[in-house]
Motif scaffolding. Structure first.
Motif, mmCIF file in Angstrom:
data_model
loop_
_atom_site.group_PDB
_atom_site.id
_atom_site.type_symbol
_atom_site.label_atom_id
_atom_site.label_comp_id
_atom_site.label_asym_id
_atom_site.label_seq_id
_atom_site.Cartn_x
_atom_site.Cartn_y
_atom_site.Cartn_z
ATOM 1 N N VAL A 4 30.984 12.968 11.681
ATOM 2 C CA VAL A 4 29.727 12.671 12.374
ATOM 3 C C VAL A 4 28.626 13.624 11.904
ATOM 4 O O VAL A 4 27.483 13.205 11.704
ATOM 5 C CB VAL A 4 29.905 12.717 13.911
ATOM 6 C CG1 VAL A 4 28.573 12.575 14.628
ATOM 7 C CG2 VAL A 4 30.877 11.623 14.364
ATOM 8 N N TYR A 7 27.414 12.225 8.766
ATOM 9 C CA TYR A 7 26.521 11.082 8.987
ATOM 10 C C TYR A 7 25.091 11.555 9.259
ATOM 11 O O TYR A 7 24.125 10.936 8.801
ATOM 12 C CB TYR A 7 27.003 10.216 10.151
ATOM 13 C CG TYR A 7 28.328 9.526 9.926
ATOM 14 C CD1 TYR A 7 28.792 9.238 8.645
ATOM 15 C CD2 TYR A 7 29.115 9.159 10.999
ATOM 16 C CE1 TYR A 7 30.013 8.608 8.457
ATOM 17 C CE2 TYR A 7 30.338 8.521 10.821
ATOM 18 C CZ TYR A 7 30.778 8.252 9.551
ATOM 19 O OH TYR A 7 31.980 7.623 9.359
ATOM 20 N N PHE A 8 24.953 12.642 10.006
ATOM 21 C CA PHE A 8 23.618 13.165 10.302
ATOM 22 C C PHE A 8 23.007 13.888 9.103
ATOM 23 O O PHE A 8 21.788 13.983 9.005
ATOM 24 C CB PHE A 8 23.659 14.068 11.541
ATOM 25 C CG PHE A 8 23.616 13.284 12.819
ATOM 26 C CD1 PHE A 8 22.401 13.016 13.428
ATOM 27 C CD2 PHE A 8 24.770 12.794 13.404
ATOM 28 C CE1 PHE A 8 22.338 12.265 14.591
ATOM 29 C CE2 PHE A 8 24.721 12.048 14.559
ATOM 30 C CZ PHE A 8 23.506 11.775 15.161
ATOM 31 N N LEU A 65 21.339 4.981 12.144
ATOM 32 C CA LEU A 65 22.057 6.176 12.591
ATOM 33 C C LEU A 65 21.873 6.375 14.095
ATOM 34 O O LEU A 65 22.842 6.628 14.821
ATOM 35 C CB LEU A 65 21.566 7.412 11.824
ATOM 36 C CG LEU A 65 22.149 8.759 12.248
ATOM 37 C CD1 LEU A 65 23.670 8.779 12.107
ATOM 38 C CD2 LEU A 65 21.519 9.882 11.435
ATOM 39 N N SER A 68 23.860 3.717 15.935
ATOM 40 C CA SER A 68 25.296 4.011 15.796
ATOM 41 C C SER A 68 25.709 5.137 16.745
ATOM 42 O O SER A 68 26.763 5.076 17.388
ATOM 43 C CB SER A 68 25.625 4.395 14.355
ATOM 44 O OG SER A 68 25.376 3.332 13.486
ATOM 45 N N TYR A 69 24.871 6.158 16.808
ATOM 46 C CA TYR A 69 25.155 7.286 17.692
ATOM 47 C C TYR A 69 25.148 6.834 19.156
ATOM 48 O O TYR A 69 26.002 7.248 19.939
ATOM 49 C CB TYR A 69 24.122 8.390 17.460
ATOM 50 C CG TYR A 69 24.325 9.603 18.331
ATOM 51 C CD1 TYR A 69 25.337 10.513 18.044
ATOM 52 C CD2 TYR A 69 23.502 9.835 19.433
ATOM 53 C CE1 TYR A 69 25.527 11.631 18.838
ATOM 54 C CE2 TYR A 69 23.674 10.946 20.236
ATOM 55 C CZ TYR A 69 24.695 11.847 19.937
ATOM 56 O OH TYR A 69 24.880 12.948 20.735
ATOM 57 N N GLN A 70 24.186 5.985 19.511
ATOM 58 C CA GLN A 70 24.073 5.524 20.892
ATOM 59 C C GLN A 70 25.294 4.720 21.339
ATOM 60 O O GLN A 70 25.723 4.842 22.480
ATOM 61 C CB GLN A 70 22.796 4.688 21.081
ATOM 62 C CG GLN A 70 21.524 5.495 20.972
ATOM 63 C CD GLN A 70 21.439 6.591 22.020
ATOM 64 O OE1 GLN A 70 21.677 6.374 23.203
ATOM 65 N NE2 GLN A 70 21.107 7.787 21.574
ATOM 66 N N HIS A 72 28.260 4.787 19.749
ATOM 67 C CA HIS A 72 29.473 5.470 19.274
ATOM 68 C C HIS A 72 30.289 4.601 18.322
ATOM 69 O O HIS A 72 31.521 4.579 18.380
ATOM 70 C CB HIS A 72 30.339 5.928 20.455
ATOM 71 C CG HIS A 72 29.615 6.786 21.423
ATOM 72 N ND1 HIS A 72 29.239 8.080 21.132
ATOM 73 C CD2 HIS A 72 29.153 6.541 22.680
ATOM 74 C CE1 HIS A 72 28.592 8.589 22.155
ATOM 75 N NE2 HIS A 72 28.514 7.686 23.116
ATOM 76 N N TYR A 74 29.969 3.722 14.158
ATOM 77 C CA TYR A 74 29.236 3.992 12.921
ATOM 78 C C TYR A 74 29.560 2.999 11.809
ATOM 79 O O TYR A 74 29.221 3.231 10.657
ATOM 80 C CB TYR A 74 29.530 5.421 12.441
ATOM 81 C CG TYR A 74 28.983 6.468 13.373
ATOM 82 C CD1 TYR A 74 27.704 6.966 13.203
ATOM 83 C CD2 TYR A 74 29.738 6.940 14.449
ATOM 84 C CE1 TYR A 74 27.182 7.917 14.066
ATOM 85 C CE2 TYR A 74 29.230 7.890 15.314
ATOM 86 C CZ TYR A 74 27.951 8.369 15.117
ATOM 87 O OH TYR A 74 27.438 9.301 15.982
#
Length: 166
Positions: A4, A7-8, A65, A68-70, A72, A74
């Motif tokens: 993760v 990803y960021f 992104l 996807s984060y919101q 969970h 990806y």
């Protein structure tokens, strides 16, 4: 670094690659345009259009992104990262075909290898196949963006000419 966290980090890797293109693409286009005078794709290129498209793609990357984060999940974001890796092969093929360095190849190779290092054990194999579809969507977006910006540029130039005549 966790997956993760990678990803960021990826948007920064993407922009590193894009910055190489932003800096070197104008002189590259100027050098190769005389060799390909009937190439419509080259005729659509302007630094403004290219930079606007880079911004649009970066915003799409950040939005995917964020979403996807919101949620969970990806999966779609990962296909974008893999499609980015695939697109670097386009830089390599272009470099081989025109026998000149194509801007973005070097940073594309480094950022893709770095990305593969983090993705290799963390991504199901089927996402590598789905990423071809994502790459196709990105390429369609790229072509449509250049066409739309070309039309806008032509209309703006036409309006400037008509105002000068008046």
């Amino acid at each position: 670094m966790s997956i993760v966290q990678f990803y960021f980090l990826f948007p920064a890797l993407f922009m590193l690659h894009e910055l190489e293109e932003i800096v070197w693409m104008p002189s590259f286009i100027k050098k190769i345009s005389p060799q390909y005078p009937n190439n419509q794709i080259l005729s659509y290129y302007t630094p403004f259009a290219f930079n606007a498209i880079v911004l649009e793609q970066f915003l799409i990357l950040l939005l995917s992104l964020f979403l996807s984060y919101q949620v969970h999940n990806y999966t779609i974001y990962v296909t974008i990262v893999i499609a980015y890796i695939y697109h670097v092969f386009g830089h390599l093929i272009q470099t081989i075909l025109i026998k000149k360095y194509v801007p973005g190849l070097l940073t594309g190779i480094f950022t893709s290898l770095f990305s593969l290092f983090y993705l290799k054990n963390n991504v199901p194999i089927n996402l590598y196949w789905y990423s071809f579809f994502t790459l196709l969507l990105i390429l369609i977006n790229l072509v449509l963006s250049f066409m739309i910006l070309h039309q806008i540029n032509q209309k703006a130039n036409t309006n400037k000419i008509s105002r000068r005549k008046n």
